[in-house]
Design an enzyme around this catalytic site. Structure first.
Site, PDB file in Angstrom:
ATOM      1  N   VAL A   1      47.175 -35.610 -57.988  1.00 17.34           N
ATOM      2  CA  VAL A   1      48.118 -34.591 -58.462  1.00 17.34           C
ATOM      3  C   VAL A   1      47.867 -34.280 -59.942  1.00 17.34           C
ATOM      4  O   VAL A   1      47.942 -33.143 -60.381  1.00 17.34           O
ATOM      5  CB  VAL A   1      49.574 -35.083 -58.260  1.00 17.34           C
ATOM      6  CG1 VAL A   1      50.580 -34.058 -58.783  1.00 17.34           C
ATOM      7  CG2 VAL A   1      49.835 -35.390 -56.790  1.00 17.34           C
TER       8      VAL A   1
ATOM      9  N   ASP B   1      50.814 -24.527 -54.948  1.00 22.37           N
ATOM     10  CA  ASP B   1      50.361 -23.132 -55.031  1.00 22.37           C
ATOM     11  C   ASP B   1      50.544 -22.445 -53.677  1.00 22.37           C
ATOM     12  O   ASP B   1      50.977 -21.295 -53.596  1.00 22.37           O
ATOM     13  CB  ASP B   1      48.883 -23.090 -55.446  1.00 22.37           C
ATOM     14  CG  ASP B   1      48.620 -23.995 -56.633  1.00 22.37           C
ATOM     15  OD1 ASP B   1      49.101 -23.682 -57.728  1.00 22.37           O
ATOM     16  OD2 ASP B   1      47.966 -25.045 -56.457  1.00 22.37           O
TER      17      ASP B   1
ATOM     18  N   HIS C   1      42.941 -25.753 -58.712  1.00 24.57           N
ATOM     19  CA  HIS C   1      44.370 -25.704 -59.049  1.00 24.57           C
ATOM     20  C   HIS C   1      44.471 -25.332 -60.531  1.00 24.57           C
ATOM     21  O   HIS C   1      44.784 -26.139 -61.385  1.00 24.57           O
ATOM     22  CB  HIS C   1      45.034 -27.062 -58.782  1.00 24.57           C
ATOM     23  CG  HIS C   1      46.438 -27.138 -59.308  1.00 24.57           C
ATOM     24  ND1 HIS C   1      47.463 -26.411 -58.781  1.00 24.57           N
ATOM     25  CD2 HIS C   1      46.978 -27.822 -60.335  1.00 24.57           C
ATOM     26  CE1 HIS C   1      48.572 -26.655 -59.453  1.00 24.57           C
ATOM     27  NE2 HIS C   1      48.304 -27.510 -60.410  1.00 24.57           N
TER      28      HIS C   1
END
Ligand SMILES: NC(=O)c1ccc[n+]([C@@H]2O[C@H](COP(=O)([O-])OP(=O)(O)OC[C@H]3O[C@@H](n4cnc5c(N)ncnc54)[C@H](O)[C@@H]3O)[C@@H](O)[C@H]2O)c1
Length: 301
Positions: free
Chosen positions: A96, A126, A154
């Site tokens: 993460v 997202d 990301h």
């Protein structure tokens, strides 16, 4: 199945973890059997089934992207090596902490005895943002929207793609483009809103996304553990080896996947138009650059 939650943080944060433990206890979670807090990787990674790697070095004012990458390579190289040494070989690792894709690649490269496919990074936030923007636009709930895709990194180069997405409107499932009837919004503001959503949340809250990120992690881990629903796919950053979308190998890139028996597979055969192609390649290019820098640091970290 009862869970044991192991929390790893750096030594100065141990008293803060006491507060987190109290809150976890106060949630009276039905499946939570035990919480262990530690500042030692050997304790934290021992026999793990699932590792959620959240802790990373945040970007400080004036910090260059390369410096940030370097600081994180150090953390994820160490955690990868600890996973290699202490965790089960079947462990599922979800990264993460940002830059999530490249941190995930670093952890995987540092854990050669664990299959590369066991590593994934979070782009579900997202994905959920994209679902919600479509739902808001059409006055339905997020649950009525499926098969959106986040391609790539990301980061703000990610490509939220709804070309193959479906939405249920008045009981009927139709394509998102057909339902929205506004191609310029779908190809313009919709994409930028999703790409910039993290920054918008920080601007408004003065803090980064917390609740929505936690929800996305739950969605991601639940799907790894229990599989994706029939006819639905989700977005996950995974190793690009063997993909059929022309994305270079050995990149940790977000793709549409389906999951069964704790194993993900690429969704194959989606037609890619020129608009998508360009955006998919742009985010791949950014990931290649990040990877190059990370690999350089891995050998020296
Ligand atoms: N991929 C995504 O969708 C997504 C979503 C939200 C947040 N993030 C990222 O997740 C990360 C964490 O976000 P946050 O808001 O929880 O940050 P935070 O600063 O509140 O928490 C990070 C925690 O990690 C700890 N930590 C730092 N270095 C560590 C190490 N070497 N080992 C163990 N723990 C360590 C810190 O002490 C801190 O408690 C950030 O990088 C953020 O950008 C990613």
């Amino acid at each position: 199945m009862p869970l044991v939650l192991v929390l790893l943080d750096i030594t100065p944060m141990m008293t803060v973890l006491d507060g987190v433990i109290m809150e976890l206890q106060d949630c009276a979670l039905p499946l939570l059997k035990e919480v262990i807090a530690t500042d030692k990787e050997a304790v934290a990674f021992k026999d793990l089934d699932v590792a959620i790697l959240v802790g990373s070095m945040p970007r400080k004012e004036g910090m260059e992207r390369k410096e940030l990458l370097k600081a994180n390579v150090k953390i994820f190289k160490s955690q990868g090596a600890a996973l290699d040494k202490y965790a089960k070989k079947t462990v599922k690792v979800v990264v993460v902490g940002n830059p999530a894709n490249t941190n995930c690649l670093t952890a995987s490269k540092s854990a050669p005895s664990i299959p590369k496919e066991n590593f994934s990074c979070l782009t579900r936030l997202d994905h959920n943002r994209a679902k919600s923007q479509i739902a808001l636009r059409l006055g339905v709930t997020a649950n009525d929207v499926k098969n959106v895709i986040i391609w790539g990194n990301h980061s703000s180069t990610q490509y939220p793609d709804v070309t193959h997405a479906k939405v249920k409107v008045q009981g009927k499932e139709v394509g998102v483009y057909e339902a929205v009837k506004d191609d310029s919004w779908l190809k313009g503001d919709f994409i930028t809103v999703v790409q910039q959503r993290g920054a918008s949340v920080i601007k408004a809250r003065k803090l980064s996304s917390a609740m929505s990120a936690a929800k996305a992690i739950c969605d991601h881990v639940r799907d790894i553990w229990f599989g994706t629903p029939e006819g639905e796919f989700v977005s996950m950053g995974v190793i690009s080896d063997g993909n059929s979308y022309g994305i270079p190998e050995e990149l940790l890139y977000s793709f549409p996947v389906v999951i069964k028996d704790k194993t993900w597979k690429f969704v194959e055969g989606l037609p890619i138009n020129d608009f998508s192609r360009e955006k998919m390649d742009l985010t791949a290019k950014e990931l290649m650059e990040e990877k190059e820098t990370a690999v350089e640091f891995i050998s020296s970290a």
